[in-house]
Structures are given as C-alpha cells and as structure tokens.
Design a protein around this motif. Structure first.
Motif, PDB file in Angstrom:
ATOM      1  N   GLN A 252       1.211  -1.385   0.232  1.00  0.00           N
ATOM      2  CA  GLN A 252      -0.042   0.313  -0.032  1.00  0.00           C
ATOM      3  C   GLN A 252       1.109   0.843  -0.158  1.00  0.00           C
ATOM      4  OE1 GLN A 252      -3.019   0.633   3.306  1.00  0.00           O
ATOM      5  NE2 GLN A 252      -3.799   1.903   2.459  1.00  0.00           N
ATOM      6  N   ASN A 253       0.928   1.721  -1.039  1.00  0.00           N
ATOM      7  CA  ASN A 253       1.934   3.043  -1.555  1.00  0.00           C
ATOM      8  C   ASN A 253       0.917   3.821  -1.355  1.00  0.00           C
ATOM      9  OD1 ASN A 253       3.375   5.373  -2.390  1.00  0.00           O
ATOM     10  ND2 ASN A 253       4.489   3.788  -3.993  1.00  0.00           N
ATOM     11  N   PHE A 254       0.753   4.984  -0.115  1.00  0.00           N
ATOM     12  CA  PHE A 254       0.018   6.364   0.548  1.00  0.00           C
ATOM     13  C   PHE A 254       0.834   7.500  -0.886  1.00  0.00           C
ATOM     14  CE2 PHE A 254       0.696   3.705   4.291  1.00  0.00           C
ATOM     15  CZ  PHE A 254      -0.464   3.935   4.806  1.00  0.00           C
ATOM     16  N   ALA A 255       1.557   7.724  -1.202  1.00  0.00           N
ATOM     17  CA  ALA A 255       2.172   8.410  -1.852  1.00  0.00           C
ATOM     18  C   ALA A 255       1.288   8.011  -3.377  1.00  0.00           C
ATOM     19  CB  ALA A 255       3.510   8.949  -2.080  1.00  0.00           C
ATOM     20  N   THR A 256       1.524   8.012  -3.719  1.00  0.00           N
ATOM     21  CA  THR A 256       0.272   7.025  -5.206  1.00  0.00           C
ATOM     22  C   THR A 256      -1.326   6.708  -4.455  1.00  0.00           C
ATOM     23  OG1 THR A 256       1.322   5.329  -5.325  1.00  0.00           O
ATOM     24  CG2 THR A 256       2.297   7.008  -6.200  1.00  0.00           C
ATOM     25  N   ASN A 257      -1.632   6.569  -3.963  1.00  0.00           N
ATOM     26  CA  ASN A 257      -2.828   5.889  -2.818  1.00  0.00           C
ATOM     27  C   ASN A 257      -2.800   4.755  -4.095  1.00  0.00           C
ATOM     28  OD1 ASN A 257      -3.544   7.616  -1.703  1.00  0.00           O
ATOM     29  ND2 ASN A 257      -3.588   9.478  -3.415  1.00  0.00           N
ATOM     30  N   VAL A 258      -2.187   3.384  -4.416  1.00  0.00           N
ATOM     31  CA  VAL A 258      -2.161   2.760  -4.924  1.00  0.00           C
ATOM     32  C   VAL A 258      -1.586   1.221  -3.998  1.00  0.00           C
ATOM     33  CG1 VAL A 258      -1.355   1.457  -6.999  1.00  0.00           C
ATOM     34  CG2 VAL A 258      -1.548   3.960  -7.315  1.00  0.00           C
ATOM     35  N   THR A 259      -2.593   0.766  -4.315  1.00  0.00           N
ATOM     36  CA  THR A 259      -2.800  -0.418  -3.236  1.00  0.00           C
ATOM     37  C   THR A 259      -2.959  -1.518  -4.635  1.00  0.00           C
ATOM     38  OG1 THR A 259      -3.899   0.477  -1.876  1.00  0.00           O
ATOM     39  CG2 THR A 259      -3.741  -2.155  -1.248  1.00  0.00           C
ATOM     40  N   THR A 260      -1.663  -2.399  -4.773  1.00  0.00           N
ATOM     41  CA  THR A 260      -1.938  -3.705  -4.554  1.00  0.00           C
ATOM     42  C   THR A 260      -1.271  -5.115  -3.756  1.00  0.00           C
ATOM     43  OG1 THR A 260       0.692  -4.223  -4.894  1.00  0.00           O
ATOM     44  CG2 THR A 260      -0.412  -2.915  -6.863  1.00  0.00           C
ATOM     45  N   LEU A 261      -2.422  -6.052  -4.167  1.00  0.00           N
ATOM     46  CA  LEU A 261      -2.567  -7.293  -3.327  1.00  0.00           C
ATOM     47  C   LEU A 261      -2.037  -8.375  -4.826  1.00  0.00           C
ATOM     48  CD1 LEU A 261      -3.128  -8.843  -1.222  1.00  0.00           C
ATOM     49  CD2 LEU A 261      -5.419  -9.610  -1.997  1.00  0.00           C
TER      50      LEU A 261
ATOM     51  N   PHE B 181      -6.132  -1.371  -6.117  1.00  0.00           N
ATOM     52  CA  PHE B 181      -6.815  -0.358  -6.094  1.00  0.00           C
ATOM     53  C   PHE B 181      -6.338   1.029  -6.110  1.00  0.00           C
ATOM     54  CE2 PHE B 181      -8.768   1.697  -3.225  1.00  0.00           C
ATOM     55  CZ  PHE B 181     -10.668   1.963  -3.689  1.00  0.00           C
ATOM     56  N   GLN B 182      -6.340   1.801  -7.226  1.00  0.00           N
ATOM     57  CA  GLN B 182      -6.003   3.023  -7.258  1.00  0.00           C
ATOM     58  C   GLN B 182      -7.959   4.036  -7.814  1.00  0.00           C
ATOM     59  OE1 GLN B 182      -3.147   3.939 -10.010  1.00  0.00           O
ATOM     60  NE2 GLN B 182      -3.335   6.037  -9.329  1.00  0.00           N
ATOM     61  N   PRO B 183      -8.264   4.427  -6.518  1.00  0.00           N
ATOM     62  CA  PRO B 183      -9.096   4.718  -7.174  1.00  0.00           C
ATOM     63  C   PRO B 183      -8.727   6.783  -7.364  1.00  0.00           C
ATOM     64  CG  PRO B 183      -8.686   5.311  -4.257  1.00  0.00           C
ATOM     65  CD  PRO B 183      -8.277   4.601  -4.795  1.00  0.00           C
ATOM     66  N   THR B 184      -9.899   7.426  -8.643  1.00  0.00           N
ATOM     67  CA  THR B 184     -10.079   7.959  -8.889  1.00  0.00           C
ATOM     68  C   THR B 184     -10.205   9.664  -7.670  1.00  0.00           C
ATOM     69  OG1 THR B 184     -12.480   8.265  -9.106  1.00  0.00           O
ATOM     70  CG2 THR B 184     -11.334   7.172 -10.569  1.00  0.00           C
ATOM     71  N   ALA B 185     -10.650   9.156  -6.559  1.00  0.00           N
ATOM     72  CA  ALA B 185     -10.683  10.187  -5.647  1.00  0.00           C
ATOM     73  C   ALA B 185      -9.477  10.710  -4.626  1.00  0.00           C
ATOM     74  CB  ALA B 185     -11.481  10.232  -5.008  1.00  0.00           C
ATOM     75  N   GLY B 186      -8.573   9.742  -5.503  1.00  0.00           N
ATOM     76  CA  GLY B 186      -7.305   9.670  -4.324  1.00  0.00           C
ATOM     77  C   GLY B 186      -7.441   9.166  -2.577  1.00  0.00           C
ATOM     78  N   ASP B 187      -6.637   9.750  -1.828  1.00  0.00           N
ATOM     79  CA  ASP B 187      -6.902   9.913  -0.602  1.00  0.00           C
ATOM     80  C   ASP B 187      -8.045   9.786  -0.090  1.00  0.00           C
ATOM     81  OD1 ASP B 187      -6.845  12.077  -0.641  1.00  0.00           O
ATOM     82  OD2 ASP B 187      -4.749  12.288   0.666  1.00  0.00           O
TER      83      ASP B 187
ATOM     84  N   PHE C 137     -10.182  -3.054   1.220  1.00  0.00           N
ATOM     85  CA  PHE C 137     -10.483  -4.276   1.345  1.00  0.00           C
ATOM     86  C   PHE C 137     -12.092  -3.936   0.757  1.00  0.00           C
ATOM     87  CE2 PHE C 137     -12.101  -6.791   4.457  1.00  0.00           C
ATOM     88  CZ  PHE C 137     -10.793  -7.767   3.719  1.00  0.00           C
ATOM     89  N   GLU C 138     -12.870  -3.269   1.144  1.00  0.00           N
ATOM     90  CA  GLU C 138     -14.205  -3.069   0.781  1.00  0.00           C
ATOM     91  C   GLU C 138     -13.694  -3.421  -1.096  1.00  0.00           C
ATOM     92  OE1 GLU C 138     -15.782  -0.011   4.038  1.00  0.00           O
ATOM     93  OE2 GLU C 138     -15.168   0.668   2.147  1.00  0.00           O
ATOM     94  N   ALA C 139     -13.570  -2.660  -1.822  1.00  0.00           N
ATOM     95  CA  ALA C 139     -12.957  -2.838  -3.197  1.00  0.00           C
ATOM     96  C   ALA C 139     -12.707  -4.147  -3.355  1.00  0.00           C
ATOM     97  CB  ALA C 139     -12.600  -1.372  -3.437  1.00  0.00           C
TER      98      ALA C 139
END
Length: 907
Positions: free
Chosen positions: A397-406, A452-458, A465-467
């Motif tokens: 989970q990268n907080f700088a880019t708001n990208v989470t990979t599993l 998971f990279q939401p369009t709304a960012g942080d 997890f919900e996604a």
C-alpha cells in the motif's frame, strides 16, 4: 564454690557430654582433630566465623539431629539450665538452618541457640544465620531451632536487588520478618546513596515489604514528605504479571492537558506466551493505545501481534479555535513456524493508516516510510529433492500514490531438473555423447493480482479491502471493471552443455517454451462520439504460447604480470568473454492472433486513419508473449583482478595471500538484426570491488549510442557521426557501506558474526521444544570504544526532455555511531545528509551515564520537522523508580517534549 561444672573441650569432655541425659539426641564432631590440624589447614578469608583448619559440617542425617564444631573449646553449665557454649569459629548445623559465629551458646532445655562475638571489638566473627541459601548477619542472634523463630540486633537482610538493615529484627516464622528502625535501599554500598527509613517494616517471603512512618533520604537529605504507610515489591519475578509503571506528562498542557503515560498491564501466561497493554491518556481527550503479545516455542514457532490506536485532539475543548481530531490505527502480525525440516510458514503483516508513524513514532526510519508491505509465504521441499512447492501472498500500500496492490495467491510447482539421455559413461570413464548432457526443467505457477487506485485519491469513501470484497464498489471507486486477475503459466527449459569437446571453449545451446492460460482477454474499440478508445473485457478461456532458442559461446583468458612492489609479487587478470545468439519469432503478427490494431483518433486531413497496436493480454496477470521478432547477438566481457601478496615471518617461513582487487568489471550489449531501427542496445557496465576489509563499492553505468531529436527521443542515427563521441551517459549509480570498530588493535572492520559467550554448540537442550531463555536473553554489552557504519549512495539519470534538469540524488548516512567516552559515558547517534537538497536528514543523538545506582539519559533530534528531546535521571532499580517519578519535585528528573505515542528506544 560455684556449682557449675566447666569442662574444657577435649576428647574426654566431649564423650562425657554425649552421655549426659537430654530431651533429644545431640550430635557433634571431635574437636581434638580440629585442634591437631590447626597449623596445617587454612580457610579462605571473608567467611564469617571461619578460621584456619576448620572443616565444613555435614548436614544432619536424622530429624532433630544437631551437628556442631568449634576451633577453641566447649563448656557446660548445668544450673539453672543445661547450656553448652562453643568458642572459636563455632558452627552449628540443624535441619532448620546453619549458624556461624565466634561464640555460640545452646540451651538444651529450651532449644534456643544464642550467637555473638567473643569480644565487642571482634567484627570478623559476627553471627551469620544461613537458611535455604539466605544469609542474615547481625551483632547478636537468638534462634529457636524448633519453632524457627529468631531475634536479631542490628541485622542486615538481603532481598533481590536490595537489602534491609534493622536495629532490631524479629523472625516470627520462616516466611515473615519484622524490623524496627529499618532502612531499605537498592544501592549496594555500605552507606547507600538513597534509602527509605521507616519506624517499622514487615517482610513477607522476601517478596513484599510493608512499612509505616517512613521517609525518603537522598544523599542523607530527607524528603519533606512522610509516608504514613506503604508497600514495596522486594522481588521482581520475570515470570510474573503486574502493572506497568506509569509516568505523568506535564508538557504541552495548553494543547493536551495533563496526561498519564505508559499506564497498563503486563501479563505472563506461561513460558510460551506473554502480553501487555498500555495507554497514554490526556485530559484533552487525546490518547494512544498499544497492545502486543509475543509467543515462542524454540525450533518450532515464534511470532507476535501488535495493535496500535491513537486519537489526538488539537485543543482542550471542541469550542477551541482550529479544533480537530486525528485518528490513526496500526496492526502488525509476524509469525514463523517450522512444520518439519522441509516445510515452513512465514507471515509478516503490516497494516496502518497513512500518518500513524508520523503521529506516534520517533524512529527516523519509521517516519520516513511512505508505504506498508505484507507477505505470507509457505514453502515445501521434498525430502529427496524431487520437487519444490511454494505459495505466497504479497500486499503493498503506497500512501504517496494511493495505489494498493495485492499479489496472490501465487502458487509455484517446480520438479527437479532431469537428464533423460544420461548414460553411465561417466561412471565407467568413457566419453559421453553430446546429447547426453540435455537437461530439462519444468515449472508451473498460478498467479493472481488486484490493484486498487481510486479516482478520488486519498479522499475516496471506499478502501481497498471493501473494494476487494465487493466488485461493484471497486467499479464505482476506480471506474474500471478489471477487478481481479488470475492466470496460469507453465514453462519448459532445455539446456545442452559442452557441445564441442574442448577444454578451452564452452559451447552450449538451449530453448524455452512458455504457455499461458487466461480466463479473460481485452478488446478495444474506437468511440467516434467521444473520440476515445474504449476497453472491454471478454470472458472465456484463452491460451497463448511463445518460444525462443539460443546458442552460447564462452571461454576464459588469463593474464599474469610480475611485480616487485613491496610485498606484492604478481597480478592476475581473468577475462571471460561470452557471445550468445538468440531467436524468437514475431508474436505480433496476425498469424498468432495475440496482438490487434484499433483506431486511435479521427481521420487526418490527408485521409489517413491513426491506429495503435495492443495485446489482448495486456491487462492480465501475465502480460503474454513479448512481441516482435528477435534475432540478436549479445556479447559481454567480465574481468577480475587479483594480486598475490607474499610475507615472511621471523623464522623465514613464507606466507602467500591472494587479495582481490576488482571482483567484477563487466560490459554487455547486444544487436538485433530483426529490428527496423535502433538495432544496437545500450552499453551496460558494472563494477564491484573491495577497497578495504569490510568496505565494498558497487557502481553501474548505462550508455546510449544514438542521437536524439528535439523532443529528446532517440533516432536511428549514431552519435559518433554527428557529435564525434561514441556514446552518452544515460544513468549512473554508486553505493558503498562500511562498518568499523576501534578496539585494542586500532580500527577494524566490524564484519564478523557475534556469538554469545554462553553459546555451547554441544548443548543438546537447545533442541528442547520449550525455550528456557524466553524473555531472559541479556542485552549485548557495548565494549568497543568507537564503532559506526556508513552508507553512501549516489544516483544520476539523464532527462532527455529539453530545458529540464537531470534526476539525481546523493545521500550519506552514518548509522549506529557508538562512542564510549569513558567506562560509564556512552554517546550514540545517527546522522544523514542530502547533498542535493543540502540539508541534514532526520537524526537522533543520545547520551547516557551510569551513576552507580542511577542512570542519566538524554536523547534529542534538533533537525527536521519532528524535533524533540527526552531527559531522564532515574534510579536503575524498578522497585523505587515509581516513587521518584510521582513525588512532587522529583518528577522533574524526567522531562520531554513528547507527543502521545511510543518513545525512542531506551525510554
């Protein structure tokens, strides 16, 4: 005439005494033997009541039996009571204890034993009572060996990490002791630096100390407050549950109010499991909660769980200006388990909110983290090596880019490599055929991934997890239908070595075959209304295949140059050139069907329609076949340099040592004959060398041979034609690290492993499933006067875009700087400097002083956004720490600028 009969100690006096009538049998030793050997034997100094020639008494063999001895004499008084008195290093042993003194009187009617010195000036033979390994020294001891009650004058009672001194001491039972006009201190000096003086004290089982009308003295200066009553733990058991000692927090009262830190409970469940929970709480409503548990069974499993939660209010009341609330959470789980010598499981799970470390940690490394990583791995190796099986899951989970990979689950199955045509010529000494060296390796793996990279960012309302659990929420948050991808891949590698029977040239050939299985593929269409390319996911099983072949040549060339420079006699250069030919077909052609073409924009003014090519597997977990045809020749050149050092000792014996000057200096590039342009690949170079013992340097550089257009893109035109230079530098990086310590032999490389002194490789108890050292491992001592480690890294990358700066970074970090100023002064720090930003990175300085029974500590960080300090002057005994931390005036011995949350290590 006095009716008392006195018998001097001798053989006949002792025999007469033993035949006298007594209420219970009294056993003794012949003291004439002691007198005969008086000049021949010696007793070590420092033993109370011991003198030359005296032998230790054996324990009584029968109930009620008494063993005694004396080095001088034995007298008897029969009126009014039967009293036997031993003079000179007297020693009396009973099942209830052992008594040593210069003079011991035994009342045979009342079972009372009295001990003191023969003269008031004698301090070497003071009475000492020994019971169950515990020693009590006093000026006078009266002890009843039947009831096991005693009375002492000016006695000293030892407890764990401390001692008690009382003017009058009474032993009511084997487990309860009363003291009058008593002093308790954990300072081991005869005149302690600090102590608690009480009118009365009661000690129970040497573990609990109760007192009344007590006062604290520091350097004999009384504290103005008198305690009417109180309790102190006289013993700390490492396998014992109890309260954690909290401290008051007075700093930042305008924003946080008054607080209580480290208030909690430690729970010892058993030798395998411990846990604790603590909280920092403030009157503003801010708090920090931390709970952790550790478990371990040696050679089987170990791990721990830690939960953190913090709530920080920016003011005392919600009505305060700019009042806000910040909540941070953290969960860490680590587990390692060996099911057998062939199977093990490792788990390292770290989940937290973005600013958890910034709000609750003072560790510079933790505060610099911008992402969190987790992994779960299971590995199994067949006992005979027939196959390997691995399964893993990775989370990032990268907080700088708001990208989470599993990534995962990923499952890999790999049978061992086999040779189908191997013969027995090698065993019989005959020549093997070229095809007998064929080896085949097979491997397959199942893989899946989720991004998971939401369009709304942080500011997104849906977390990763919900996604993951709800595809509908994933599509709403990302505007993408590519929820979860998975696929299957199997690979076959074929290798044949030594195709040409030559000892100078190694010729090998190989081939690779890979097959992919996918449940979905991607189709793209051009929407003329919105003038954009749209993607569509097509469900249905699809497979793809790719293959390649290669032919390799390699050899070794040796060069030797003789030298006579000091102790160096020669230098050897080993040159390893290699050439490989590779071929793979064009998988982008329509024949294979893996790549397709789609319109990318509206028609141009000249009527041409722009198009773009795409892979139908570009959104899958495996990207599919690589693409264009490859007919390449790759070449590389590897160099190593070594020197021979010859030394002779005082006897003339010669000692030769091989020193590596350059471990690796390599160059590699390639040429693709099938490419329509830019056929020559970049030149890659790397260097690895050992400059000093423990000091390694690594460097990499990449060079481009082609010119660039105005936009910075490479064009099919060599630089040497236009700029008269063979190539341009596109990237460069170098790094080095060094650990050093300064000992008796000067500066030395700190690269040798450390083995504890108590380690015994022949101790088979280490294989016991229960760990006897659980929570008892000592902290490794710091004995080197100076030690430190330095890490330096420099990176430079060419930015070909015009009017832009190149990307570069240069940092140096000095870690674990430990300086032992004196045997009791320690200075520790870590420093970092960014040469590009020209500023110091987050650093930490720590100064510690051992003041015998006090510890002085000061830690600070004067740089960066997170500046803080911690000061502490505390008693090093936990029994009295809580008193000093809570008494008015003495609580100023601990000051800090801490926020709510964990403190630096050591506080």
């Amino acid at each position: 005439m006095n009716t008392s009969f006195k018998y001097f100690c001798g053989y006949w006096g002792l025999m007469l005494f033993l035949f006298l009538g007594m209420t219970q049998p009294l056993w003794g030793q012949d003291t004439t033997a002691v007198q005969d050997n008086l000049q021949e034997q010696s007793i070590p100094e420092g033993q109370p009541g011991a003198q030359q020639g005296q032998q230790s008494l054996s324990q009584p063999e029968q109930e009620g039996q008494i063993n005694f001895q004396a080095s001088d004499s034995l007298t008897f008084d029969f009126e009014p009571n039967r009293i036997a008195t031993l003079f000179g290093s007297a020693n009396v042993v009973h099942s209830s204890g052992e008594l040593k003194a210069g003079k011991v009187a035994m009342n045979l009617d009342s079972s009372l034993v009295s001990a003191n010195t023969q003269t008031p000036q004698d301090t070497l033979s003071q009475p000492v009572l020994i019971r169950d390994g515990d020693r009590v020294r006093s000026n006078r001891i009266d002890f009843n060996y039947k009831t096991e009650k005693g009375r002492f004058e000016v006695a000293r009672v030892d407890v764990q990490d401390g001692n008690l001194i009382g003017t009058k001491v009474k032993n009511e039972s084997p487990h309860v002791v009363y003291l009058e006009d008593a002093i308790y201190s954990t300072c081991q000096l005869d005149h302690p630096h600090y102590y608690i003086q009480a009118a009365k004290m009661k000690v129970v089982d040497k573990e609990e100390i109760f007192f009344e009308r007590a006062r604290l003295y520091i350097l004999d200066i009384p504290y103005p407050l008198i305690f009417p009553f109180g309790y102190l733990p006289g013993k700390f058991d490492k396998k014992q549950s109890g309260l954690l000692e909290p401290t008051y927090a007075y700093q930042q009262r305008q924003s946080r109010g008054i607080g209580l830190q480290n208030f909690g409970w430690f729970q010892y469940f058993n030798d395998y499991l411990t846990g604790q929970a603590s909280v920092d709480i403030f009157t503003s409503g801010s708090y920090y909660f931390n709970a952790q548990s550790s478990y371990r069974i040696r050679n089987k499993l170990n791990g721990g769980i830690e939960i953190g939660y913090s709530k920080e209010n920016s003011g005392l009341e919600p009505t305060d200006p700019d009042f806000s609330t910040n909540v941070q959470k953290s969960l860490s789980i680590n587990h390692s388990q060996d099911f057998s010598p062939y199977a093990n499981l490792d788990a390292n799970i770290n989940l937290r909110t973005q600013d958890y470390y910034q709000r609750n940690s003072y560790d510079p490394d933790e505060r610099a983290k911008t992402s969190t990583r987790s992994n779960l791995n299971y590995r199994y190796r067949h006992p005979e090596g027939d196959y390997n099986f691995n399964a893993s899951i990775r989370h990032n989970q990268n907080f700088a880019t708001n990208v989470t990979t599993l990534s995962g689950p990923e499952i890999t199955f790999n049978p061992k490599r086999f040779t189908p045509f191997s013969g027995d010529q090698q065993a019989t000494g005959g020549e093997s055929k070229w095809y007998e060296s064929l080896t085949i390796n097979y491997q397959n793996n199942f893989s899946s991934d989720f991004e998971f990279q939401p369009t709304a960012g942080d500011s997104a309302n849906v977390n990763w997890f919900e996604a993951l659990l709800d595809p509908q929420k994933y599509r709403e948050a990302t505007d993408s239908g590519d929820h979860y991808n998975y696929g299957f891949r199997q690979q076959v590698d074929l290798r044949m070595n030594q195709l040409v029977p030559s000892q100078y040239l190694n010729v090998s050939a190989g081939g690779d075959y890979t097959e992919y299985w996918y449940p979905t593929t991607t189709r793209k269409t051009f929407n003329s209304d919105s003038v954009r390319v749209e993607e569509q996911q097509v469900r249905g099983f699809t497979s793809a295949r790719e293959f390649s072949t290669n032919l390799n040549f390699s050899t070794k060339l040796y060069g030797l140059m003789n030298l006579n420079i000091g102790n160096f006699q020669s230098v050897r250069h080993v040159l390893t050139p290699s050439v490989s030919l590779n071929y793979s077909p064009n998988f982008q052609s329509d024949y294979w069907g893996y790549y397709r073409t789609v319109q990318s924009d509206t028609a141009q003014s000249d009527g041409t329609i722009p198009t773009q090519q795409y892979s139908i597997f570009e959104n899958e977990v495996f990207r599919g076949p690589t693409g264009r045809e490859q007919r390449t020749i790759n070449f590389s050149l590897n160099n190593t340099f070594e020197a021979k050092k010859v030394e002779r000792d005082s006897t003339g014996e010669k000692k030769e040592t091989i020193i590596s000057l350059i471990d690796q200096l390599s160059l590699s590039s390639g040429y693709n004959f099938a490419a329509d342009s830019l056929k020559l690949s970049n030149l890659n170079t790397s260097l690895r060398a050992k400059i000093l013992p423990g000091l390694n340097i690594r460097a990499n550089a990449n060079f481009n041979f082609y010119n660039r257009n105005k936009q910075g893109a490479r064009i099919d035109d060599f630089l040497i034609k236009t700029d008269n230079k063979p190539f341009e530098l596109t990237s460069f990086s170098t790094s080095t690290s060094y650990s050093v310590k300064w000992g008796e032999g000067g500066f030395q490389a700190n690269d040798k492993p450390h083995y504890p002194k108590q380690y015994n490789p022949l101790n088979q108890s280490i294989f016991h499933p229960v760990d006897p050292h659980f929570n008892r491992q000592p902290v490794r001592g710091f004995n080197s006067p100076l030690s430190f480690s330095i890490d330096f890294s420099y990176r430079w990358n060419l930015n070909p875009t015009p009017n832009t700066d190149n990307n570069k970074s240069a940092t140096i970090n000095a870690r674990n700087i430990n300086l032992k100023l004196t045997p009791k002064w320690d200075f520790r720090t870590q420093l970092g400097y960014d040469f590009v930003a020209k500023e110091l990175s987050t650093s930490q300085f720590s100064l510690n002083r051992n003041l015998h029974c006090w510890d002085l500590s000061f830690t600070m960080n004067p740089f960066g956004d997170n500046q803080y300090y911690f000061f502490s002057l505390r008693v090093n005994a936990g029994q009295l720490q809580s008193i000093f931390q809570k008494l008015p005036g003495l609580n100023n011995l601990e000051r800090s600028s801490s926020n709510s949350g964990s403190r630096p290590r050591g506080f």
